[in-house]
Design an enzyme around this catalytic site. Structure first.
Site, PDB file in Angstrom:
ATOM      1  N   ASP A   1      -0.591   7.161   7.386  1.00 34.78           N
ATOM      2  CA  ASP A   1      -1.293   7.169   8.673  1.00 34.78           C
ATOM      3  C   ASP A   1      -0.325   7.356   9.844  1.00 34.78           C
ATOM      4  O   ASP A   1      -0.589   8.116  10.774  1.00 34.78           O
ATOM      5  CB  ASP A   1      -2.070   5.855   8.860  1.00 34.78           C
ATOM      6  CG  ASP A   1      -3.012   5.579   7.703  1.00 34.78           C
ATOM      7  OD1 ASP A   1      -3.381   6.533   7.002  1.00 34.78           O
ATOM      8  OD2 ASP A   1      -3.365   4.402   7.490  1.00 34.78           O
TER       9      ASP A   1
ATOM     10  N   GLU B   1       3.426  -2.813  10.548  1.00 25.76           N
ATOM     11  CA  GLU B   1       2.188  -3.143   9.838  1.00 25.76           C
ATOM     12  C   GLU B   1       2.485  -3.948   8.561  1.00 25.76           C
ATOM     13  O   GLU B   1       1.787  -4.903   8.248  1.00 25.76           O
ATOM     14  CB  GLU B   1       1.433  -1.848   9.507  1.00 25.76           C
ATOM     15  CG  GLU B   1       0.040  -2.114   9.060  1.00 25.76           C
ATOM     16  CD  GLU B   1      -0.973  -1.101   9.548  1.00 25.76           C
ATOM     17  OE1 GLU B   1      -0.698  -0.343  10.503  1.00 25.76           O
ATOM     18  OE2 GLU B   1      -2.056  -1.081   8.962  1.00 25.76           O
TER      19      GLU B   1
ATOM     20  N   GLY C   1     -12.092   0.507  12.184  1.00 25.94           N
ATOM     21  CA  GLY C   1     -12.672   0.249  10.861  1.00 25.94           C
ATOM     22  C   GLY C   1     -13.377   1.458  10.290  1.00 25.94           C
ATOM     23  O   GLY C   1     -14.049   1.356   9.269  1.00 25.94           O
TER      24      GLY C   1
ATOM     25  N   ASP D   1       0.539   7.771  -1.189  1.00 24.18           N
ATOM     26  CA  ASP D   1       1.734   7.601  -0.333  1.00 24.18           C
ATOM     27  C   ASP D   1       2.672   6.512  -0.840  1.00 24.18           C
ATOM     28  O   ASP D   1       3.881   6.719  -0.940  1.00 24.18           O
ATOM     29  CB  ASP D   1       1.364   7.418   1.155  1.00 24.18           C
ATOM     30  CG  ASP D   1       0.511   6.212   1.480  1.00 24.18           C
ATOM     31  OD1 ASP D   1      -0.006   5.544   0.542  1.00 24.18           O
ATOM     32  OD2 ASP D   1       0.337   5.926   2.687  1.00 24.18           O
TER      33      ASP D   1
HETATM   34  C1  GLA Z   1      -4.643   3.352   4.121  1.00 22.81           C
HETATM   35  C2  GLA Z   1      -3.138   3.111   4.238  1.00 22.81           C
HETATM   36  C3  GLA Z   1      -2.339   4.361   3.884  1.00 22.81           C
HETATM   37  C4  GLA Z   1      -2.795   4.956   2.563  1.00 22.81           C
HETATM   38  C5  GLA Z   1      -4.320   5.075   2.508  1.00 22.81           C
HETATM   39  C6  GLA Z   1      -4.809   5.513   1.158  1.00 22.81           C
HETATM   40  O1  GLA Z   1      -5.066   4.262   5.093  1.00 22.81           O
HETATM   41  O2  GLA Z   1      -2.819   2.703   5.541  1.00 22.81           O
HETATM   42  O3  GLA Z   1      -0.965   4.078   3.865  1.00 22.81           O
HETATM   43  O4  GLA Z   1      -2.293   4.237   1.479  1.00 22.81           O
HETATM   44  O5  GLA Z   1      -4.953   3.845   2.823  1.00 22.81           O
HETATM   45  O6  GLA Z   1      -4.388   6.821   0.906  1.00 22.81           O
END
Ligand code: GLA
Length: 383
Positions: free
Chosen positions: A176, A164, A126, A40
Site C-alpha cells: 500500500d 504501521e 475501511g 507482498d
Molecule cells: C493489506 C496490507 C498489504 C497487503 C494486502 C494484501 O492491504 O496492508 O500490505 O498485504 O493487505 O495483498
C-alpha cells in the site's frame, strides 16, 4: 474535488486553525491493487495503481518538539504529542498513523522536529483502498520536504510501513505504501517486494474500465486474521526450507511436502498469485486488456477458496458483476471487508451497477458504493 481546490481548502483551514499559513500542501493517494494479493509479505510481486482519491495535508515546522495533528474529518479532536514521548501505544485512533511516521523517521536517526499538520481525505475508511497508507505517505512526504531529509520514495514507503508495523501494530507488507508513493498517472506499478525494484506498466484500458465496488462491509486489519495468514506463510516457508514463499519453484513438490491442508492452501494461493501477476503484465504489454479479466477472477477464487480471506458481499459482487457482463472481478486488499474491482466494458457499466445493487438489496444488505478508478499520480507536493 480537484487537487488544486483540495490544496487551497486544506491550506485555508490550516491558516484558520493555526493562525498562520502552512509551508506547503502535499497529497498521497489511495490505491487499487490490480493483482498480486497477499504476495507482498511473501517477497513476491504486486501490480497496484494509484487512484485520484487520497489524503492531502497542509504542514509547517514548529520551533518546539510538539507534533500537532488535526483532520477535517475529526476537527474536534486535535492531538498534541511530544515527539520525545512517542512510543508504540502512546497514540491511538487515526493520529497513530502520522505519529508513527514521525516515530519511524526519528528512530532511523533522521533530524525531524516539531510540526503542525492538518489533513483532509476523500478516501472512505475501511473500504480497502489504503486510507491508512495514504495518511502515512502524505505525512512522510511533508516531513521529508520540511526537514530536508532527501529520502527517495521507496525509503519513505518503508518508513510508513515501519510506522504501521511497529507503532500501529498492523503487520502489513509494503504494497500500500509503495503504491501511494511510487505510482504514476496512466500506469500500474510492477513492484518486486523483495528487491524493491519496480517498473511502470502503461495501463491503457481502451474499451474497458475498472469499476470499484465498495461492498460497505467495513474491514479492520488490526486483528488476528491478517497476522495469522502472514504467520502461516512464514511457517510454510520455514517447513519448505525457503526464505519466503516467493522462492517456491515446484508447486506440486511443495504441496506434497506439506502435511497441513491449511498451509497447502495458503502456499497454493501465493505461488499461483505471483504467476498471475506476471501473466497480467504480459497481457497489458501485449494490449490484451480483455483477457486480464479471467486472471482477476482466478485471483478472487484463489483468495476465497485457498487463502480464505473473502467475505460474502465480495463473492456476491464478483459473481453478479460477471453475470451482468464484467470480464473479471476480484476482492482487493487484505480481505474480510472493503472493495471489489471489476473489469467492465464501458457500455456495460450501468447494467453491472444495477445488477450488483439489486443483488445486495435483495439480501437485505446496504447498497454498495461505486467508483470508477483511473490510474492517477502517486504522492506529490501540491503547493
Ligand atoms: C493489506 C496490507 C498489504 C497487503 C494486502 C494484501 O492491504 O496492508 O500490505 O498485504 O493487505 O495483498
Amino acid at each position: 474535488m480537484t487537487a488544486s481546490s483540495t490544496a487551497s481548502t486544506v491550506a485555508e483551514t490550516f491558516a484558520e486553525a493555526y493562525a498562520r499559513r502552512p509551508s506547503g500542501v502535499w497529497h498521497a493517494p489511495g490505491r487499487i491493487n490490480l493483482i498480486g494479493e497477499h504476495t507482498d509479505y511473501n517477497d513476491g510481486l504486486v501490480l497496484p495503481f494509484a487512484i485520484a482519491q487520497g489524503v492531502s495535508v497542509a504542514a509547517s515546522r514548529r520551533d518546539d518538539d510538539l507534533l500537532e495533528l488535526r483532520s477535517l474529518q475529526a476537527i474536534e479532536s486535535p492531538a498534541f504529542v511530544s515527539l520525545s514521548a512517542l512510543e508504540p501505544g502512546s497514540v491511538s485512533g487515526w493520529a497513530a498513523y502520522p505519529a508513527g511516521v514521525l516515530w519511524a523517521l526519528r528512530n532511523a536517526g533522521h533530524p525531524v522536529g516539531g510540526i503542525s499538520l492538518l489533513y483532509d481525505s476523500d478516501l472512505p475508511q475501511g473500504a480497502g483502498l489504503s486510507s491508512s497508507a495514504a495518511l502515512e505517505c502524505a505525512t512522510a512526504l511533508a516531513v521529508n520536504d520540511l526537514f530536508g531529509l532527501g529520502l527517495p520514495g521507496l525509503e519513505l514507503a518503508r518508513a510508513a510501513q515501519r510506522a504501521e508495523n511497529g507503532f500501529v501494530g498492523m503487520p502489513c507488507g509494503i504494497l500500500d505504501q509503495s503504491a501511494s508513493m511510487l505510482c504514476k498517472e496512466d500506469h500500474a506499478l510492477l513492484l518486486d517486494c523483495r528487491s524493491g525494484l519496480s517498473s511502470q506498466i502503461p495501463l491503457a484500458l481502451g474499451a474497458f474500465t475498472v469499476l470499484v465496488i465498495d461492498t460497505r462491509a467495513v474491514h479492520s486489519l488490526v486483528d488476528g486474521e491478517y497476522a495469522s495468514r502472514r504467520a502461516a506463510c512464514e511457517e510454510a516457508a520455514r517447513l519448505l526450507g525457503v526464505p519466503a514463499l516467493r522462492d517456491v519453484k515446484d508447486l506440486a513438490g511443495a504441496l506434497a511436502a506439506l502435511p497441513d491442508p491449511v498451509l497447502r492452501r495458503r502456499v497454493q494461493h501465493v505461488v499461483t498469485e505471483n504467476h498471475r501477476v506476471e501473466a497480467v503484465v504480459g497481457l497489458l504489454r501485449a494490449g490484451a486488456v480483455a483477457e486480464v479479466g479471467a486472471l482477476l477472477t482466478a485471483s478472487h477464487l484463489s483468495l476465497r477458496d485457498q487463502f480464505e480471506v473473502s467475505w460474502p458481499e465480495a463473492d456476491v459482487a464478483v459473481a453478479t458483476a460477471l453475470a451482468a457482463g464484467a470480464r473479471g472481478g476480484r476482492m482487493v486488499g487484505g480481505g474480510f471487508g472493503g472493495s471489489v474491482i471489476t473489469l467492465v466494458p464501458l457500455d456495460r457499466v450501468p447494467q453491472v451497477r444495477e445488477a450488483v445493487t439489486s443483488a445486495f438489496l435483495s439480501r437485505g444488505w446496504a447498497a454498495p458504493a461505486y467508483l470508477t478508478a483511473l490510474p492517477a499520480p502517486g504522492a506529490r507536493r501540491l503547493g
